[in-house]
Design an enzyme around this catalytic site. Structure first.
Site, short mmCIF file in Angstrom:
data_model
loop_
_atom_site.label_atom_id
_atom_site.label_comp_id
_atom_site.label_asym_id
_atom_site.label_seq_id
_atom_site.Cartn_x
_atom_site.Cartn_y
_atom_site.Cartn_z
N GLU A 56 -3.77 2.02 -3.34
CA GLU A 56 -3.22 2.10 -1.99
C GLU A 56 -1.71 2.29 -1.93
O GLU A 56 -1.00 1.57 -1.23
CB GLU A 56 -3.64 0.87 -1.18
CG GLU A 56 -5.14 0.73 -1.06
CD GLU A 56 -5.58 -0.53 -0.34
OE1 GLU A 56 -4.74 -1.37 0.03
OE2 GLU A 56 -6.81 -0.68 -0.18
N GLU A 172 -15.75 1.72 -2.48
CA GLU A 172 -16.15 0.66 -1.55
C GLU A 172 -17.05 1.27 -0.50
O GLU A 172 -16.96 2.44 -0.21
CB GLU A 172 -14.94 0.04 -0.85
CG GLU A 172 -14.06 -0.75 -1.77
CD GLU A 172 -12.89 -1.41 -1.05
OE1 GLU A 172 -12.99 -1.70 0.15
OE2 GLU A 172 -11.89 -1.66 -1.71
#
Length: 172
Positions: A56, A172
């Protein structure tokens, strides 16, 4: 159970320790990154299939060059932290799949589009700099409350990643 395990996350802005933020200079910051990644990768080498080397690091809304998120890593090392991280991970666990992982790229929104473009630009810079990256991890949070998913847009994005010669992992 013959499961492939991912080591997550070697570098992530949300888990940067205070002592890193207080590093005296880039030399000390670099040493802290190298020491951390070397320890983790060597300690678990052969036990994990892949490492989320950096997690991220993009947030184009912040207006930072290249769409990078403002973080202690960028403040201390600039975008060189990617080079340090991926090369150190490869040296420390040569057989593991090395991953850059991120989120918010799956929907048909202007924010997700800017994140997709930033990721592809980042991946192109990795290739130019010969970073040993093997895969892009996409979190792909398909939320029903904001369901603006267009399969054709996401399919094209995945094709653009694949054309750059890396694996694609839905993480995810």
């Amino acid at each position: 159970h013959q499961m492939k395990i991912t080591g997550a996350h070697l570098l992530w802005h949300l888990s940067t320790p205070k002592f890193f933020e207080a590093a005296a200079d880039a030399t000390q910051a670099r040493k802290l990154v190298v020491d951390h990644i070397t320890y983790m990768c060597k300690r678990f080498a052969g036990q994990v299939w892949s490492w989320n080397v950096v997690n991220e690091a993009l947030n184009p809304r912040e207006g930072h060059p290249g769409g990078l998120r403002k973080s202690p890593l960028v403040s201390q090392l600039g975008d060189e932290f990617f080079d340090i991280a991926f090369h150190t991970a490869r040296e420390s666990d040569p057989k593991a799949v090395l991953v850059y992982n991120d989120y918010a790229m799956e929907l048909d929104t202007s924010e997700h589009e800017s994140r997709r473009r930033a990721l592809l630009t980042l991946l192109d810079s990795f290739k130019k700099r010969n970073l040993p990256i093997d895969a892009i991890g996409l979190q792909s949070h398909m939320r029903l409350d904001q369901f603006r998913f267009q399969p054709a847009i996401y399919r094209q994005f995945l094709k653009e990643i694949a054309a750059r010669g890396v694996k694609i992992l839905i993480t995810e």
